[in-house]
Design an enzyme around this catalytic site. Structure first.
Site, PDB file in Angstrom:
ATOM      1  N   GLU A 174      -2.451   7.771  -4.772  1.00 49.23           N
ATOM      2  CA  GLU A 174      -2.853   6.855  -6.182  1.00 49.23           C
ATOM      3  C   GLU A 174      -4.100   7.236  -6.545  1.00 49.23           C
ATOM      4  OE1 GLU A 174      -1.625   2.852  -5.269  1.00 49.23           O
ATOM      5  OE2 GLU A 174      -3.707   2.276  -5.565  1.00 49.23           O
ATOM      6  N   HIS A 234      -0.765  -0.140  -9.651  1.00 50.72           N
ATOM      7  CA  HIS A 234      -1.454  -1.083  -9.016  1.00 50.72           C
ATOM      8  C   HIS A 234      -2.150  -2.105  -9.733  1.00 50.72           C
ATOM      9  CE1 HIS A 234      -3.756  -1.050  -4.848  1.00 50.72           C
ATOM     10  NE2 HIS A 234      -3.534  -2.041  -5.287  1.00 50.72           N
ATOM     11  N   ARG A 267       0.981  -1.236   0.147  1.00 56.10           N
ATOM     12  CA  ARG A 267      -0.017   0.144  -0.065  1.00 56.10           C
ATOM     13  C   ARG A 267       0.684   1.274   0.119  1.00 56.10           C
ATOM     14  NH1 ARG A 267      -3.345  -2.603  -1.781  1.00 56.10           N
ATOM     15  NH2 ARG A 267      -5.464  -3.227  -0.865  1.00 56.10           N
ATOM     16  N   ASP A 271       4.368  -0.307  -6.901  1.00 56.47           N
ATOM     17  CA  ASP A 271       3.233  -0.508  -7.565  1.00 56.47           C
ATOM     18  C   ASP A 271       2.018   0.268  -6.967  1.00 56.47           C
ATOM     19  OD1 ASP A 271       1.522  -2.143  -9.378  1.00 56.47           O
ATOM     20  OD2 ASP A 271       0.712  -3.113  -7.725  1.00 56.47           O
TER      21      ASP A 271
END
Ligand code: NAI
Length: 335
Positions: free
Chosen positions: A263, A295, A234, A258
């Site tokens: 985000e 993500h 996260r 990622d």
């Protein structure tokens, strides 16, 4: 139970429609993210189906509860975007998909490691331009490097097993290590020791108040110069500003992300024709030794199928019994 499906993408619709041929529930797909602003779309729906960047804060949950929603079906494993105290108070049940394909995320984490190490992203661009110069592409053997895994859960364990195949020395830090961790051939250490000794640090713990900005100035100070940091967990585990300073000083030699703390305003949509307004994110993209994916670690065919199946099972179980084994509880956060 009618289901209001938020943040719907074509691939979500495809996987849920395929699985729903068996379950035959009424699902309405909304492209909008669930938030205070869009909660009214769920008026009259017993369940909302949500993903990682839907914002289920107290105010949003109050609207949902007042409109008759009883179930929040998270189609992901993380649940940091739901105010569970408010959900509890309002009589809303939150369920999740605890494991859909830990392999998908673990393999993506290792893909980031290898890409950064062997500079595949740069090599690919060069070769396409007819530039076969190797200058600047020097990598290292993974064999005998020390990899530190923060969070030895379903994903962390698989990362450990893959890296063990490369011949890495393995360290892990986890306050609640799973049974059988001894058989993997790793050493369980304190976070401090992991930071000090690791050439590669890979994050696989959940985001909770205690892990918010786990990687900040203090942690980075303890790490080796030129360390590789990977975050597929996260975004808010990492303080992006501290990481930028560490990239500039050379403390971080490789960064693979990622996920990113802010985000929600960026990922899962095409912004290629727009100017990115987030200066911290834009700065991260300028470093040659940083790779960011949007993500996508979970994004495999196997995972999408399993997510749809488990989500529908959760909804049916709740419909039948008013409870569900995959319920997210406040106690689960504490553990
Ligand atoms: P899990 O619940 O199986 O394992 C998490 C582990 O972290 C547990 O063993 C727990 O004891 C440990 N942990 C808790 N607090 C810790 C701390 N302070 N320090 C070190 N370890 C700690 O979870 P799983 O399935 O392995 O997933 C890990 C994370 O990956 C999730 O929380 C989620 O945020 C993220 N994720 C990201 C995806 C993506 O597409 N990028 C997809 C799926 C999950």
């Amino acid at each position: 139970m009618k289901i209001a499906f938020f943040s719907a993408k074509p691939y979500d619709k495809q996987s849920f429609e395929t699985v729903n041929q068996t379950y035959k529930r009424e699902i309405d797909y909304f492209e909008e993210r669930l938030s205070v602003r869009t909660a009214k779309l769920a008026n009259g729906y017993g369940a909302v189906c949500v993903f990682v960047n839907d914002a289920l804060d107290d105010e949003t949950l109050q609207i949902l509860a007042s409109q008759g929603t009883r179930l929040i079906a998270l189609r992901c494993s993380g649940f940091n975007n739901v105010d569970l105290e408010a959900a509890d108070r309002l009589g809303l049940t939150a369920v999740r998909v605890p494991a859909y394909s830990p392999h998908s995320v673990a393999e993506h984490a290792v893909a980031l490691m290898l890409t950064l190490n062997r500079k595949i992203h740069r090599a690919h661009a060069r070769v396409r331009e007819g530039n076969f110069n190797l200058e600047g592409l020097l990598g290292f053997d993974m064999n005998q490097k020390t990899a530190g895994i923060v969070g030895l859960g379903k994903i962390g364990i698989i990362v450990a097993k893959i890296l063990s195949g490369f011949g890495c020395r393995l360290l892990a830090s986890d306050p609640y290590p799973p049974e059988g961790w001894e058989t993997i051939g790793l050493r369980l250490v304190s976070l401090s020791e992991l930071f000090t000794e690791s050439d590669i640090v890979s994050l696989h713990c959940p985001l909770m108040p205690e892990t918010h900005h786990l990687i900040g100035e203090g942690a980075l100070r303890q790490m080796k110069d030129g360390v590789m940091l990977i975050n597929t967990s996260r975004g808010a585990l990492v303080d992006a500003n501290a990481v930028i300073r560490a990239l500039k000083s050379g403390k971080i030699g490789y960064l693979g992300l990622d996920v990113y703390e802010e985000e929600a305003d960026l990922f899962f949509r095409d912004l290629s024709g727009k100017v990115i307004q987030d200066d911290v994110f834009a700065r991260l993209l300028t470093f040659p030794n940083v790779i960011v994916t949007g993500h996508q670690a979970f994004f495999t065919e196997n995972a999408l199928r399993k997510i749809a199946e488990t989500t529908m099972d959760n909804i049916v179980e709740f419909e039948k019994n008013g409870i569900c084994a995959n319920r997210v509880t406040l106690e689960r956060i504490a553990s």
